[in-house]
Write a protein that holds these residues in place. Sequence first.
Motif, mmCIF file in Angstrom:
data_model
loop_
_atom_site.group_PDB
_atom_site.id
_atom_site.type_symbol
_atom_site.label_atom_id
_atom_site.label_comp_id
_atom_site.label_asym_id
_atom_site.label_seq_id
_atom_site.Cartn_x
_atom_site.Cartn_y
_atom_site.Cartn_z
ATOM 1 N N GLN A 309 0.822 -1.203 0.000
ATOM 2 C CA GLN A 309 0.000 0.000 0.000
ATOM 3 C C GLN A 309 0.860 1.259 0.000
ATOM 4 O O GLN A 309 0.528 2.250 -0.655
ATOM 5 C CB GLN A 309 -0.941 -0.005 1.199
ATOM 6 C CG GLN A 309 -2.031 -1.061 1.112
ATOM 7 C CD GLN A 309 -2.866 -1.139 2.372
ATOM 8 O OE1 GLN A 309 -2.445 -0.661 3.429
ATOM 9 N NE2 GLN A 309 -4.023 -1.756 2.282
ATOM 10 N N GLU A 312 2.103 1.771 -3.431
ATOM 11 C CA GLU A 312 1.040 2.332 -4.258
ATOM 12 C C GLU A 312 0.781 3.798 -3.898
ATOM 13 O O GLU A 312 0.560 4.638 -4.777
ATOM 14 C CB GLU A 312 -0.241 1.525 -4.080
ATOM 15 C CG GLU A 312 -0.140 0.094 -4.604
ATOM 16 C CD GLU A 312 -1.393 -0.710 -4.295
ATOM 17 O OE1 GLU A 312 -2.260 -0.162 -3.597
ATOM 18 O OE2 GLU A 312 -1.475 -1.863 -4.754
ATOM 19 N N GLN A 313 0.807 4.081 -2.584
ATOM 20 C CA GLN A 313 0.585 5.462 -2.146
ATOM 21 C C GLN A 313 1.681 6.378 -2.675
ATOM 22 O O GLN A 313 1.415 7.499 -3.118
ATOM 23 C CB GLN A 313 0.534 5.506 -0.614
ATOM 24 C CG GLN A 313 0.131 6.845 -0.044
ATOM 25 C CD GLN A 313 0.095 6.823 1.471
ATOM 26 O OE1 GLN A 313 0.766 6.004 2.102
ATOM 27 N NE2 GLN A 313 -0.682 7.710 2.073
ATOM 28 N N THR A 516 -4.731 -1.733 -8.895
ATOM 29 C CA THR A 516 -5.796 -1.903 -7.902
ATOM 30 C C THR A 516 -6.618 -3.152 -8.191
ATOM 31 O O THR A 516 -6.956 -3.933 -7.293
ATOM 32 C CB THR A 516 -6.706 -0.669 -7.910
ATOM 33 O OG1 THR A 516 -5.928 0.496 -7.618
ATOM 34 C CG2 THR A 516 -7.814 -0.815 -6.875
#
Length: 947
Positions: A309, A312-313, A516
Amino acid sequence: MLPTGSKLVLHWRDAHGHTGMSAVAGTPEALREQAVAALEGCDQGRHRSRGGTDIEDVWEEAGLRIAVAARSKAPLTDETRSAWLAVARRTVAAALASERSQARIEALVKAQRLQRALYEIADLAGSGLEMPDMLARIHAVVGGLMPAENFYIVLYDDEARTVRFLYFADAMDTFVADPEQALPLSEMSNSLTVALLNHGKPLVGPSEELRSELGVPRDPQHGPDSADWLGVPLLRDGRVCGAIVVQSYDVPSRYSGEEQALLEYVAQHILTALDRKNAQVELENRVRERTRDLQRANDELQAEIVERQRAEQLQRALYRITELSVIAGSLERFYAEVHAIVGELLYARNFYIALMSADGQLLEFPYIVDERDVVSRTRKPAKGLTEYVMFTGEPLLADRARIDALHGEGKVQSVGAHARCWLGVPLVRDDDVVGVIAVQSYTPDIAFTERDQELLTFVAHHIGGSLERKRAQEHIKVAHAELESRVESRTSELAEANRQLRAQIGERVRAEQRLTHQARHDDLTGLPNRAHLIEQLDAAIERARDGDDSRFAMLFLDLDRFKLVNDSIGHASGDDMLIEVGRRISGVLGKHDTVARLGGDEFAVLLERMPSPVHAEEVAAQLLGVLGQPMVVAGRELFPSASIGIALWGPGYERGEELLRDADAAMYRAKSGGRDRSMLFDAQMRAEALRLLDLEADLRRAINREAFEPWMQPIVRLSDGEVVGHEALLRWNHEQQGPLSPDAFIGVGEDNGLIEQVDWLMYRRVFEWLASHEGGGYVSINVSPSHFRSEDFASRLLGLVSACGADPNRLRIEITEVTLLDDAPRALRTLNELRENGVYALLDDFGTGFSALSYLHRFPIQCLKIDRSFVAGLEGESHMESLALIRAILALAATLGIDAVGEGVETAYQSDTLRDLGCVYGQGFLFGHPQPVSPPALHYPDDDAAA
């Protein structure tokens, strides 16, 4: 009625000799004495007249002897006197009945209060209260039954001779009890509590009198004396295990025999509640330990998820920074958006951007957000932390100690408020440092890490490029008037550049969407994955808790014998089969249902908006039917099947994982029931799962404690009953249940792979026993097929025999026919190696398998053990069949020149029949039950007979 002013005395005596009297005010003493004399007389049932005004009568009513004496103000006729006496008797009878009714009501109220107290104590034992809170509530319950403002509970360990004050509440005694502290009795010899524990019976009375009665000296260390003291022991199986005490410092004789009996009764219920609470705490501890194990595994998984995450962030942040250089209106807006993006990645409440002016003479701060410091928008370069980063060109992560050290070395000088932690990284353009981006913290609770430094450095690299582009745009706007003549020629170029940039941004957005989707779906089948399913399931539970009346259920599906497909026709074909299975499952479900692949050959189905609970079982039946249809994979026609577990949602479920867990448990029950079927989860399955979980934990602890030992059962020569050897049988000395045979735990041990550790622990105990007991008799040990799958089993076994100092010639191993046929070449090598070192093999349960002459001829078997079912059949309807089978087995053994042992011999008839058929040896309860090896009393014949 008697005339006004008449006098009346009522006198009575009960069956126990207790008397009472009631009289009208002003009654003369003579009339009272007259009533006493009448009560002591013997003319019961007669009424006498003493003149015209006196009346006297004696009778018995409801166990009481009653006398009445009256003196009328005026003379009475005989009829009036008789009528008045009849009324008097009826009035007394009515008063007695009323009093007895009131006494029964009071007794009933007390009983109800006691019953409510016992219910409350029982409820407290099963509540989720901590032990101190539960004991405080118990104190309140006891206080509702009797005076108990001074109350304590003590537990007694008669083996360790210690006590623990589990609860202590006292208005005058300053003693502070530690429930975990064990106090030796030797340090409390003058305690009345210890005297109660030793006395073992209830004590009541002033503490001074009780000490005098029990010979306990006064010791101020054990608290002040009480006016009345009541203590009762807690008894478990007739042994004193503690006591409950109440006492009063100001009211003597406060506790009667009724309070003593009541406290004794309540005390045993309190002990039961404590035992239940302790058992509950122990169970919670085991569950908590297992939960911690699961939590650790979950934490590792969550860490991986968090890492992904964060990646991805970060990627999204970089995309947004790239976009800002294009879409942000002004530089101030650009800086604010950059600050917001950095704030999503790390702590950035105190954030600023510093830039060196074009001529290098001034340090500008185009953007500042700070809780404490108001930094000048522009100043000359000094020796601050910002300048230090710019001049060194390296990031700086410094806590207060590092900042002070740099200050002490003269490398920096503090500017503004002192930060507890400071992180700054350079902004670089064309390999030149043009500024600094920094964050800082004023509280010790927030500190930056090297990971934050790497993250901010990476972001700063992109910010530098975007900032340069943004500043270039600003310069373009300022010079717009000068470039107006060139706008038309440059418009097409800028439009193309903008189009390409937007195309890049769009591609990155699509890449983000693909990432995603990939994170929430299975790569092979394209179905939702476990994370997506749990998200959907949690949402369904939340809707149900918000009042949505729709029903839903979880189906957990596992393909039967899927490993055989992978092993036989390859994993690629197995993947094709999984894709087809996913397609078939999806074809059965409705539009509101969700199917997910959890991994391997496991699928899960969330059924929503079910019309009825049986709908889940109907869908499961449809799935089994669809999956059972043939499919062609890799040119082969396959007939797959599956086992399905069903869990219906109920208010007891808090999270989706719980419903999935129960569906998984039901699936395993379906698989153990024969596969190709579905099973609905129920409370029995949950109880069985908890039982197996506890049994596995107990088994692991037992391995650590080496709580396993061999029990020996003799093997005798049938002709004279001489013991020639023993079979070592495994027993687990369980802490609560005592000795357990393998049937109680071997299934769990085989599932989790612990049974081999148990075997080796028992083998060592057997070999140690052999080494310490000389003699010619042999001992046989049971060896499972799993050991024979290990190439080094023989060498390991012989090494353990040698290490224990045992004679390998006295050792036998018992194996089954499955062991020989599982991997025949390896089994032959193992048996030959053992035989070369003096260890012979016995074939156990012979006759229940293949019983073929071919493999018996190939393997070095020294003895056949005739299965107990054939021996038991010698007596009963199958007598002739068993006789023929045993005769054939003995003929086979004789042909091969090997021995035979009849197992399960329980009667003399069975023993005689086996001997007459030619069987030389026997084993069974007739000759001896299995016994623990310590202390053994085994007798062996000489070496020749035992061979």
